[in-house]
Design a protein around this motif. Structure first.
Motif, PDB file in Angstrom:
ATOM      1  N   MET A 233       0.838  -1.192   0.000  1.00  0.00           N
ATOM      2  CA  MET A 233       0.000   0.000   0.000  1.00  0.00           C
ATOM      3  C   MET A 233       0.880   1.253   0.000  1.00  0.00           C
ATOM      4  SD  MET A 233      -2.892   0.952   2.772  1.00  0.00           S
ATOM      5  CE  MET A 233      -3.502   2.588   2.884  1.00  0.00           C
ATOM      6  N   ASP A 234       0.597   2.189  -0.893  1.00  0.00           N
ATOM      7  CA  ASP A 234       1.393   3.411  -0.996  1.00  0.00           C
ATOM      8  C   ASP A 234       0.828   4.456  -0.037  1.00  0.00           C
ATOM      9  OD1 ASP A 234       2.106   5.748  -3.696  1.00  0.00           O
ATOM     10  OD2 ASP A 234       3.162   5.357  -1.842  1.00  0.00           O
ATOM     11  N   LEU A 235       1.654   4.885   0.908  1.00  0.00           N
ATOM     12  CA  LEU A 235       1.206   5.856   1.910  1.00  0.00           C
ATOM     13  C   LEU A 235       1.644   7.275   1.579  1.00  0.00           C
ATOM     14  CD1 LEU A 235       1.891   3.789   5.148  1.00  0.00           C
ATOM     15  CD2 LEU A 235      -0.292   4.172   4.014  1.00  0.00           C
ATOM     16  N   ARG A 236       2.070   7.477   0.335  1.00  0.00           N
ATOM     17  CA  ARG A 236       2.499   8.822  -0.047  1.00  0.00           C
ATOM     18  C   ARG A 236       1.333   9.797   0.083  1.00  0.00           C
ATOM     19  NH1 ARG A 236       7.428   8.624  -2.992  1.00  0.00           N
ATOM     20  NH2 ARG A 236       7.086  10.626  -3.940  1.00  0.00           N
ATOM     21  N   ARG A 237       1.655  10.987   0.466  1.00  0.00           N
ATOM     22  CA  ARG A 237       0.630  12.022   0.602  1.00  0.00           C
ATOM     23  C   ARG A 237       0.218  12.535  -0.762  1.00  0.00           C
ATOM     24  NH1 ARG A 237       0.340  14.317   5.933  1.00  0.00           N
ATOM     25  NH2 ARG A 237       1.972  13.465   7.245  1.00  0.00           N
ATOM     26  N   ASP A 238      -0.914  13.164  -0.784  1.00  0.00           N
ATOM     27  CA  ASP A 238      -1.480  13.750  -1.990  1.00  0.00           C
ATOM     28  C   ASP A 238      -0.817  15.102  -2.260  1.00  0.00           C
ATOM     29  OD1 ASP A 238      -3.742  15.622  -3.171  1.00  0.00           O
ATOM     30  OD2 ASP A 238      -4.251  13.553  -3.682  1.00  0.00           O
ATOM     31  N   VAL A 239      -0.521  15.381  -3.520  1.00  0.00           N
ATOM     32  CA  VAL A 239       0.102  16.647  -3.908  1.00  0.00           C
ATOM     33  C   VAL A 239      -0.786  17.823  -3.487  1.00  0.00           C
ATOM     34  CG1 VAL A 239       0.827  18.061  -5.867  1.00  0.00           C
ATOM     35  CG2 VAL A 239       1.385  15.641  -5.804  1.00  0.00           C
ATOM     36  N   PHE A 240      -2.079  17.672  -3.640  1.00  0.00           N
ATOM     37  CA  PHE A 240      -3.002  18.747  -3.286  1.00  0.00           C
ATOM     38  C   PHE A 240      -2.936  19.063  -1.792  1.00  0.00           C
ATOM     39  CE2 PHE A 240      -4.597  16.967  -7.197  1.00  0.00           C
ATOM     40  CZ  PHE A 240      -4.888  18.091  -7.943  1.00  0.00           C
ATOM     41  N   GLN A 241      -2.776  18.043  -0.985  1.00  0.00           N
ATOM     42  CA  GLN A 241      -2.633  18.240   0.457  1.00  0.00           C
ATOM     43  C   GLN A 241      -1.370  19.043   0.750  1.00  0.00           C
ATOM     44  OE1 GLN A 241      -2.031  14.582   2.600  1.00  0.00           O
ATOM     45  NE2 GLN A 241      -2.321  15.542   4.594  1.00  0.00           N
ATOM     46  N   ALA A 242      -0.318  18.735   0.038  1.00  0.00           N
ATOM     47  CA  ALA A 242       0.952  19.415   0.278  1.00  0.00           C
ATOM     48  C   ALA A 242       0.887  20.889  -0.099  1.00  0.00           C
ATOM     49  CB  ALA A 242       2.077  18.725  -0.483  1.00  0.00           C
ATOM     50  N   ILE A 243       0.279  21.209  -1.234  1.00  0.00           N
ATOM     51  CA  ILE A 243       0.276  22.603  -1.677  1.00  0.00           C
ATOM     52  C   ILE A 243      -0.841  23.425  -1.039  1.00  0.00           C
ATOM     53  CG2 ILE A 243       1.450  22.081  -3.842  1.00  0.00           C
ATOM     54  CD1 ILE A 243      -1.281  22.402  -5.246  1.00  0.00           C
TER      55      ILE A 243
ATOM     56  N   PRO B 199       0.317  27.438   2.777  1.00  0.00           N
ATOM     57  CA  PRO B 199       1.120  28.516   2.182  1.00  0.00           C
ATOM     58  C   PRO B 199       2.617  28.403   2.461  1.00  0.00           C
ATOM     59  CG  PRO B 199      -0.463  29.401   3.787  1.00  0.00           C
ATOM     60  CD  PRO B 199      -0.696  27.933   3.691  1.00  0.00           C
ATOM     61  N   THR B 200       2.998  27.902   3.618  1.00  0.00           N
ATOM     62  CA  THR B 200       4.430  27.750   3.918  1.00  0.00           C
ATOM     63  C   THR B 200       5.041  26.725   2.983  1.00  0.00           C
ATOM     64  OG1 THR B 200       4.097  28.342   6.239  1.00  0.00           O
ATOM     65  CG2 THR B 200       6.127  27.151   5.703  1.00  0.00           C
ATOM     66  N   ARG B 201       4.332  25.625   2.746  1.00  0.00           N
ATOM     67  CA  ARG B 201       4.866  24.608   1.836  1.00  0.00           C
ATOM     68  C   ARG B 201       4.947  25.136   0.408  1.00  0.00           C
ATOM     69  NH1 ARG B 201       2.110  21.074   5.579  1.00  0.00           N
ATOM     70  NH2 ARG B 201       0.214  20.953   4.329  1.00  0.00           N
ATOM     71  N   ARG B 202       3.982  25.938   0.004  1.00  0.00           N
ATOM     72  CA  ARG B 202       4.057  26.536  -1.339  1.00  0.00           C
ATOM     73  C   ARG B 202       5.273  27.448  -1.436  1.00  0.00           C
ATOM     74  NH1 ARG B 202      -1.619  27.175  -0.528  1.00  0.00           N
ATOM     75  NH2 ARG B 202      -1.344  29.412  -0.235  1.00  0.00           N
ATOM     76  N   GLU B 203       5.560  28.176  -0.375  1.00  0.00           N
ATOM     77  CA  GLU B 203       6.727  29.060  -0.370  1.00  0.00           C
ATOM     78  C   GLU B 203       8.026  28.259  -0.401  1.00  0.00           C
ATOM     79  OE1 GLU B 203       8.384  32.910   2.130  1.00  0.00           O
ATOM     80  OE2 GLU B 203       6.320  32.247   2.445  1.00  0.00           O
ATOM     81  N   ILE B 204       8.049  27.139   0.313  1.00  0.00           N
ATOM     82  CA  ILE B 204       9.232  26.270   0.292  1.00  0.00           C
ATOM     83  C   ILE B 204       9.464  25.753  -1.124  1.00  0.00           C
ATOM     84  CG2 ILE B 204      10.156  24.035   1.049  1.00  0.00           C
ATOM     85  CD1 ILE B 204       8.774  24.590   3.789  1.00  0.00           C
ATOM     86  N   ILE B 205       8.411  25.315  -1.794  1.00  0.00           N
ATOM     87  CA  ILE B 205       8.545  24.834  -3.176  1.00  0.00           C
ATOM     88  C   ILE B 205       9.096  25.948  -4.061  1.00  0.00           C
ATOM     89  CG2 ILE B 205       7.278  24.043  -5.213  1.00  0.00           C
ATOM     90  CD1 ILE B 205       5.291  22.703  -3.199  1.00  0.00           C
TER      91      ILE B 205
ATOM     92  N   ARG C 237      21.836  17.555   4.552  1.00  0.00           N
ATOM     93  CA  ARG C 237      20.726  17.037   3.758  1.00  0.00           C
ATOM     94  C   ARG C 237      20.330  18.140   2.780  1.00  0.00           C
ATOM     95  NH1 ARG C 237      16.348  15.060   7.743  1.00  0.00           N
ATOM     96  NH2 ARG C 237      15.391  14.277   5.844  1.00  0.00           N
ATOM     97  N   TYR C 238      20.465  17.845   1.494  1.00  0.00           N
ATOM     98  CA  TYR C 238      20.159  18.818   0.445  1.00  0.00           C
ATOM     99  C   TYR C 238      18.761  18.580  -0.101  1.00  0.00           C
ATOM    100  CZ  TYR C 238      24.942  20.391   0.596  1.00  0.00           C
ATOM    101  OH  TYR C 238      26.137  20.914   1.008  1.00  0.00           O
ATOM    102  N   CYS C 239      18.050  19.667  -0.309  1.00  0.00           N
ATOM    103  CA  CYS C 239      16.663  19.616  -0.747  1.00  0.00           C
ATOM    104  C   CYS C 239      16.525  20.284  -2.108  1.00  0.00           C
ATOM    105  CB  CYS C 239      15.772  20.358   0.249  1.00  0.00           C
ATOM    106  SG  CYS C 239      16.058  19.871   1.957  1.00  0.00           S
ATOM    107  N   ALA C 240      15.808  19.626  -2.997  1.00  0.00           N
ATOM    108  CA  ALA C 240      15.562  20.173  -4.330  1.00  0.00           C
ATOM    109  C   ALA C 240      14.105  19.932  -4.694  1.00  0.00           C
ATOM    110  CB  ALA C 240      16.475  19.506  -5.359  1.00  0.00           C
ATOM    111  N   ALA C 241      13.529  20.856  -5.427  1.00  0.00           N
ATOM    112  CA  ALA C 241      12.135  20.722  -5.857  1.00  0.00           C
ATOM    113  C   ALA C 241      12.033  19.675  -6.965  1.00  0.00           C
ATOM    114  CB  ALA C 241      11.613  22.064  -6.355  1.00  0.00           C
ATOM    115  N   ASN C 242      10.953  18.937  -6.949  1.00  0.00           N
ATOM    116  CA  ASN C 242      10.629  17.993  -8.014  1.00  0.00           C
ATOM    117  C   ASN C 242       9.291  18.453  -8.588  1.00  0.00           C
ATOM    118  OD1 ASN C 242      10.057  15.930  -9.726  1.00  0.00           O
ATOM    119  ND2 ASN C 242      10.044  14.324  -8.176  1.00  0.00           N
TER     120      ASN C 242
END
Length: 107
Positions: A1-11, A14-20, A66-71
């Motif tokens: 079972m894939d427990l990945r979160r939904d993209v819509f939930q992530a965006i 507003p803080t997560r949108r700014e991080i992206i 730990r390096y972070c990059a947008a996908n």
């Protein structure tokens, strides 16, 4: 079972949108991301975890950092979903414009 979160939930946050937005411009360390916000480092880590779980951010360990990059490929899902509504409303607004133009001449 894939427990990945939904993209819509992530965006939804507003803080997560700014991080992206930050990571779309350049790769940053976790500390580099946190330096751009007034919220706590643990709060940023939680946001980063959510973004990574839904595939919007890739985090790789290099030495002690730990390096972070947008996908941004995952945002295509959002774009495709919103495009159907954009097309719908564009057609409706075109019909309204045509109606108003036809009735303007009848006055």
């Amino acid at each position: 079972m894939d427990l990945r979160r939904d993209v819509f939930q992530a965006i939804a946050d507003p803080t997560r949108r700014e991080i992206i937005g930050l990571l779309a411009r350049k790769t940053l360390t976790l500390n580099g991301v946190a330096e751009n916000f007034t919220v706590s480092r643990p709060a940023i880590s939680k946001h980063m975890k959510i973004l990574a779980e839904c595939g919007l951010v890739d985090i790789r360990q290099q030495g002690r950092e730990r390096y972070c990059a947008a996908n941004l490929q995952r945002l295509k899902e959002v774009s495709e979903w919103t495009d159907q509504y954009r097309q719908f409303w564009s057609a409706k607004l075109d019909q309204l414009e045509q109606f108003l133009n036809e009735n303007k001449d009848n006055k």
